[in-house]
Scaffold this motif. Structure first.
Motif, PDB file in Angstrom:
ATOM      1  N   SER A  45       0.316   7.517  -9.970  1.00  0.00           N
ATOM      2  CA  SER A  45      -0.565   8.673  -9.775  1.00  0.00           C
ATOM      3  C   SER A  45      -1.759   8.343  -8.870  1.00  0.00           C
ATOM      4  O   SER A  45      -2.319   9.217  -8.213  1.00  0.00           O
ATOM      5  CB  SER A  45      -1.053   9.185 -11.126  1.00  0.00           C
ATOM      6  OG  SER A  45      -1.766   8.156 -11.814  1.00  0.00           O
ATOM      7  N   SER A  46      -2.110   7.064  -8.808  1.00  0.00           N
ATOM      8  CA  SER A  46      -3.211   6.649  -7.927  1.00  0.00           C
ATOM      9  C   SER A  46      -2.781   6.473  -6.480  1.00  0.00           C
ATOM     10  O   SER A  46      -3.611   6.296  -5.595  1.00  0.00           O
ATOM     11  CB  SER A  46      -3.804   5.327  -8.439  1.00  0.00           C
ATOM     12  OG  SER A  46      -2.819   4.300  -8.424  1.00  0.00           O
ATOM     13  N   GLY A  47      -1.453   6.505  -6.248  1.00  0.00           N
ATOM     14  CA  GLY A  47      -0.938   6.309  -4.904  1.00  0.00           C
ATOM     15  C   GLY A  47      -0.436   4.910  -4.653  1.00  0.00           C
ATOM     16  O   GLY A  47       0.220   4.657  -3.631  1.00  0.00           O
ATOM     17  N   HIS A  48      -0.761   3.949  -5.547  1.00  0.00           N
ATOM     18  CA  HIS A  48      -0.296   2.567  -5.384  1.00  0.00           C
ATOM     19  C   HIS A  48       1.137   2.448  -5.919  1.00  0.00           C
ATOM     20  O   HIS A  48       1.621   3.302  -6.677  1.00  0.00           O
ATOM     21  CB  HIS A  48      -1.212   1.600  -6.137  1.00  0.00           C
ATOM     22  CG  HIS A  48      -2.680   1.811  -5.845  1.00  0.00           C
ATOM     23  ND1 HIS A  48      -3.172   1.935  -4.563  1.00  0.00           N
ATOM     24  CD2 HIS A  48      -3.757   1.926  -6.684  1.00  0.00           C
ATOM     25  CE1 HIS A  48      -4.477   2.111  -4.604  1.00  0.00           C
ATOM     26  NE2 HIS A  48      -4.864   2.109  -5.900  1.00  0.00           N
ATOM     27  N   CYS A  49       1.831   1.362  -5.538  1.00  0.00           N
ATOM     28  CA  CYS A  49       3.200   1.099  -5.992  1.00  0.00           C
ATOM     29  C   CYS A  49       3.235  -0.260  -6.686  1.00  0.00           C
ATOM     30  O   CYS A  49       2.664  -1.245  -6.174  1.00  0.00           O
ATOM     31  CB  CYS A  49       4.170   1.094  -4.814  1.00  0.00           C
ATOM     32  SG  CYS A  49       4.341   2.697  -4.006  1.00  0.00           S
ATOM     33  N   TYR A  50       3.915  -0.322  -7.802  1.00  0.00           N
ATOM     34  CA  TYR A  50       4.046  -1.558  -8.568  1.00  0.00           C
ATOM     35  C   TYR A  50       5.527  -1.804  -8.833  1.00  0.00           C
ATOM     36  O   TYR A  50       6.240  -0.910  -9.305  1.00  0.00           O
ATOM     37  CB  TYR A  50       3.294  -1.462  -9.897  1.00  0.00           C
ATOM     38  CG  TYR A  50       1.811  -1.176  -9.754  1.00  0.00           C
ATOM     39  CD1 TYR A  50       0.913  -2.206  -9.540  1.00  0.00           C
ATOM     40  CD2 TYR A  50       1.336   0.132  -9.837  1.00  0.00           C
ATOM     41  CE1 TYR A  50      -0.450  -1.949  -9.412  1.00  0.00           C
ATOM     42  CE2 TYR A  50      -0.020   0.397  -9.703  1.00  0.00           C
ATOM     43  CZ  TYR A  50      -0.913  -0.641  -9.490  1.00  0.00           C
ATOM     44  OH  TYR A  50      -2.244  -0.365  -9.362  1.00  0.00           O
ATOM     45  N   PHE A  51       5.984  -3.032  -8.560  1.00  0.00           N
ATOM     46  CA  PHE A  51       7.371  -3.394  -8.854  1.00  0.00           C
ATOM     47  C   PHE A  51       7.460  -4.901  -8.917  1.00  0.00           C
ATOM     48  O   PHE A  51       6.432  -5.598  -8.951  1.00  0.00           O
ATOM     49  CB  PHE A  51       8.338  -2.801  -7.812  1.00  0.00           C
ATOM     50  CG  PHE A  51       7.998  -3.125  -6.379  1.00  0.00           C
ATOM     51  CD1 PHE A  51       8.487  -4.268  -5.766  1.00  0.00           C
ATOM     52  CD2 PHE A  51       7.172  -2.276  -5.638  1.00  0.00           C
ATOM     53  CE1 PHE A  51       8.170  -4.552  -4.446  1.00  0.00           C
ATOM     54  CE2 PHE A  51       6.859  -2.553  -4.334  1.00  0.00           C
ATOM     55  CZ  PHE A  51       7.352  -3.684  -3.729  1.00  0.00           C
ATOM     56  N   THR A  52       8.700  -5.416  -8.937  1.00  0.00           N
ATOM     57  CA  THR A  52       8.935  -6.848  -9.078  1.00  0.00           C
ATOM     58  C   THR A  52       9.878  -7.318  -7.988  1.00  0.00           C
ATOM     59  O   THR A  52      10.860  -6.632  -7.664  1.00  0.00           O
ATOM     60  CB  THR A  52       9.534  -7.177 -10.443  1.00  0.00           C
ATOM     61  OG1 THR A  52       8.656  -6.700 -11.469  1.00  0.00           O
ATOM     62  CG2 THR A  52       9.738  -8.677 -10.626  1.00  0.00           C
ATOM     63  N   LEU A  53       9.581  -8.502  -7.408  1.00  0.00           N
ATOM     64  CA  LEU A  53      10.503  -9.188  -6.507  1.00  0.00           C
ATOM     65  C   LEU A  53      11.130 -10.328  -7.290  1.00  0.00           C
ATOM     66  O   LEU A  53      10.425 -11.129  -7.930  1.00  0.00           O
ATOM     67  CB  LEU A  53       9.759  -9.730  -5.282  1.00  0.00           C
ATOM     68  CG  LEU A  53       9.269  -8.700  -4.260  1.00  0.00           C
ATOM     69  CD1 LEU A  53       8.483  -9.391  -3.157  1.00  0.00           C
ATOM     70  CD2 LEU A  53      10.431  -7.928  -3.676  1.00  0.00           C
ATOM     71  N   LYS A  54      12.475 -10.413  -7.247  1.00  0.00           N
ATOM     72  CA  LYS A  54      13.133 -11.426  -8.061  1.00  0.00           C
ATOM     73  C   LYS A  54      14.334 -11.972  -7.343  1.00  0.00           C
ATOM     74  O   LYS A  54      14.857 -11.388  -6.376  1.00  0.00           O
ATOM     75  CB  LYS A  54      13.574 -10.831  -9.404  1.00  0.00           C
ATOM     76  CG  LYS A  54      14.615  -9.761  -9.297  1.00  0.00           C
ATOM     77  CD  LYS A  54      14.963  -9.205 -10.671  1.00  0.00           C
ATOM     78  CE  LYS A  54      16.041  -8.134 -10.553  1.00  0.00           C
ATOM     79  NZ  LYS A  54      17.319  -8.675 -10.046  1.00  0.00           N
ATOM     80  N   ASP A  55      14.732 -13.154  -7.784  1.00  0.00           N
ATOM     81  CA  ASP A  55      16.017 -13.737  -7.390  1.00  0.00           C
ATOM     82  C   ASP A  55      16.699 -14.200  -8.655  1.00  0.00           C
ATOM     83  O   ASP A  55      16.312 -13.791  -9.763  1.00  0.00           O
ATOM     84  CB  ASP A  55      15.830 -14.848  -6.364  1.00  0.00           C
ATOM     85  CG  ASP A  55      14.890 -15.943  -6.866  1.00  0.00           C
ATOM     86  OD1 ASP A  55      14.654 -16.001  -8.109  1.00  0.00           O
ATOM     87  OD2 ASP A  55      14.373 -16.713  -6.063  1.00  0.00           O
ATOM     88  N   ASP A  56      17.675 -15.062  -8.525  1.00  0.00           N
ATOM     89  CA  ASP A  56      18.434 -15.452  -9.706  1.00  0.00           C
ATOM     90  C   ASP A  56      17.691 -16.412 -10.618  1.00  0.00           C
ATOM     91  O   ASP A  56      18.142 -16.691 -11.731  1.00  0.00           O
ATOM     92  CB  ASP A  56      19.767 -16.077  -9.291  1.00  0.00           C
ATOM     93  CG  ASP A  56      19.569 -17.265  -8.369  1.00  0.00           C
ATOM     94  OD1 ASP A  56      18.413 -17.467  -7.910  1.00  0.00           O
ATOM     95  OD2 ASP A  56      20.556 -17.964  -8.086  1.00  0.00           O
ATOM     96  N   ALA A  57      16.509 -16.927 -10.182  1.00  0.00           N
ATOM     97  CA  ALA A  57      15.818 -17.930 -10.993  1.00  0.00           C
ATOM     98  C   ALA A  57      14.400 -17.535 -11.367  1.00  0.00           C
ATOM     99  O   ALA A  57      13.850 -18.084 -12.323  1.00  0.00           O
ATOM    100  CB  ALA A  57      15.770 -19.276 -10.250  1.00  0.00           C
ATOM    101  N   ALA A  58      13.769 -16.634 -10.649  1.00  0.00           N
ATOM    102  CA  ALA A  58      12.366 -16.295 -10.918  1.00  0.00           C
ATOM    103  C   ALA A  58      12.088 -14.872 -10.496  1.00  0.00           C
ATOM    104  O   ALA A  58      12.881 -14.229  -9.799  1.00  0.00           O
ATOM    105  CB  ALA A  58      11.430 -17.271 -10.210  1.00  0.00           C
TER     106      ALA A  58
END
Length: 537
Positions: A45-58
């Motif tokens: 709602s603030s306009g920012h985006c939050y997510f996760t970057l991942k691979d098979d170990a972290a």
């Protein structure tokens, strides 16, 4: 207890967090990170985006500020493998490090998305996602089975929405909606609901809702398992899938009979709005009543048209009414005339119906009956005596006459016996037999008829004798009175007080003595006038 003394510097938590933040930012001021986007839900709602970057170990938290997101040439998408350019920093409040992204470049599909696509194509080739397999949802299910977590907000949203639209009976099968046990628990729930028998102790659901809230592709992976997809496709009960938010798509959505973007939308699709349904029913009832009124009006019009061609009811009965008036006007006259004729006839015969005449006639007939009865008895006795005098001498001579006759016949038989074998005599006998045969035949036929006629005549005479017998008169309550010498008493003047009399009744006889003077005529009532009148009519 001794205290350990040290010269180490004391730091606050904030000082340590800020020192770590400066160290990370100085060491990794500008980096390029390759990973798969997970947990992307669009802009906050603030306009920012939050997510996760991942691979098979972290995995690493990522954030795109509102200003940077607007300048991105390639927007982030769930499950894509990207190369993110930015700087590392920390979030001191949660002691996490994250990358603040300035630019994103696609690096190819992620491993999970590739596996998901491969599985989707396999199940699609088997026909599990075909539209022909999808069934229509029941319009108004009585029981709804919900497969979800019992502690999440999903079940509350579904129950609240059902209560607002159309309160229904809900059966909850609690399952874990993420993790390793999610898939087998969901499969057991679907198969368990289908195993329920209709009319059992626990009602069998008419509709199933498989639901959970939003999450990353890893969180939703249990609903992409092949076992869950096959259980949904093989369910005998229609299934609505409501897994994740509107942007989330799982393989269960393809296999279900209907896909709802959210659990609340699944509840809305499961039942109609009660108020709308009531309004619809009322509207249909109004239309039905209006149609009935139109049909009734049409029938009335047809009835009027048909009745216009019929004669009036008064015209149909006019002739009969006139005939009735005519006969009713003559009815009183005819009744009076009939009464007059009956009165005249009664007047003619009334003179013969007076009680006095009837009693006199009855008395005469009684005396005549007594005379005939006594004459019959005397005649019968005389006839019997005469027959006895006639047949007694004959009966004495009968044995001797029979013996003499037998001797004569035996002697005659001895005389003609030698001649029986001669031809002329046999011929004569045969001729005599042939001549006598018709006579014998007629005698045999007429004998029973004559006998039956004589018997019938005898029975008629016996009945007549019984009818004329004075004993029948006695049976009706009358009596025969004789004086001491056996003379019939027919008048009270024949007796005086003290005379002995003999009274013969229908059953038995009585001797009596006259006591007092003869009763007056008017007080005596041997026969009631009403009784005589009733016996005539």
């Amino acid at each position: 207890m001794s205290q350990v003394l040290t010269n180490a510097t004391e730091f606050t938590v904030s000082e340590i967090a800020q020192a770590v933040k400066r160290t990370v930012e100085d060491e990794f001021g500008h980096v390029r990170v390759r990973g798969e986007i997970s947990g992307f839900r669009g802009q906050h709602s603030s306009g920012h985006c939050y997510f996760t970057l991942k691979d098979d170990a972290a995995a690493m938290d990522a954030v795109v500020w509102k200003g940077s997101y607007a300048r991105l040439s390639f927007k982030p998408q769930e499950g894509l493998e990207v190369i993110a350019t930015g700087r590392l920093t920390t979030f001191p409040r949660s002691s996490k490090y994250q990358i603040v992204i300035d630019n994103i470049e696609p690096a190819g599909a992620g491993a999970l998305m590739a596996l998901l696509e491969e599985r989707r194509k396999k199940l699609l080739s088997e026909g599990l996602f075909a539209k022909e397999r999808k069934r229509a949802l029941p319009y108004l299910p009585r029981v709804i089975g919900v497969i979800t977590s019992p502690t999440g907000a999903v079940i509350r949203d579904i129950l609240h929405r059902l209560d607002d639209r159309f309160p229904s009976h809900v059966l909850l099968w609690p399952v874990r909606v993420q993790g390793e046990t999610c898939a087998p628990e969901v499969v057991n729930a679907i198969e368990g609901f289908n195993a329920m028998l209709p009319g059992g102790r626990i009602p069998r659901p008419d509709l199933l809702i498989v639901a959970r809230g939003g999450g990353s592709i890893e969180d939703l992976w249990g609903f992409n398992e092949e076992a869950v997809v096959r259980a949904v496709a093989g369910s005998g009960i229609p299934v609505i899938s409501a897994v994740g938010h509107e942007t989330d798509t799982t393989l269960v959505d393809y296999a279900s009979d209907m896909r709802a973007p959210t659990p609340t939308a699944a509840a809305e699709a499961a039942v109609p709005v009660r108020a709308e349904l009531i309004a619809y029913v009322e509207d249909q009832g109004g239309r039905q009543r209006q149609a009935a009124r139109r049909a009734l009006s049409s029938l009335k019009d047809r009835l009027r048209a048909a009745s216009a061609g019929l004669p009036r009811a008064t015209d149909l009965v006019a002739t009969q009414r006139q005939s009735l008036d005519y006969f009713s006007s003559h009815l009183s006259t005819a009744l009076r005339h009939s009464v007059q004729l009956r009165s005249q006839t009664l007047t003619k015969v009334s003179a013969r119906l007076e009680p006095r005449l009837m009693r006199q006639r009855h008395k005469e007939l009684s005396e005549r009956l007594k005379t005939l009865g006594s004459q019959g008895e005397r005649g019968l006795k005389t006839t019997v005596e005469r027959a006895r005098l006639t047949f007694d001498p004959c009966s004495k001579k009968l044995p001797q006459a029979v013996g003499t006759s037998l001797e004569r016949k035996q002697s005659a038989l001895h005389r003609i016996a030698p001649r029986l074998n001669k031809g002329p005599l046999v011929a004569e006998l045969r001729q005599a037999r042939s001549e006598l045969a018709p006579v014998i035949d007629r005698y045999l036929r007429s004998g029973p008829v004559i006998t039956a006629g004589r018997m019938q005549r005898l029975e008629q005479l016996a009945k007549l004798m019984e009818t004329l017998s004075y004993r029948n008169v006695l049976a009706r309550g009358y009596a025969i009175v004789q004086d001491g010498e056996g003379v019939l008493v027919s008048s009270a003047s024949q007796l005086k007080p003290g005379d002995a009399i003999h009274i013969m009744l229908a059953e038995g006889e009585v001797d009596a003595t006259v006591n007092g003077a003869p009763a007056r005529r008017k007080s005596a009532k041997p026969i009631a006038d009403s009784d005589v009148q009733d016996s005539l009519f």
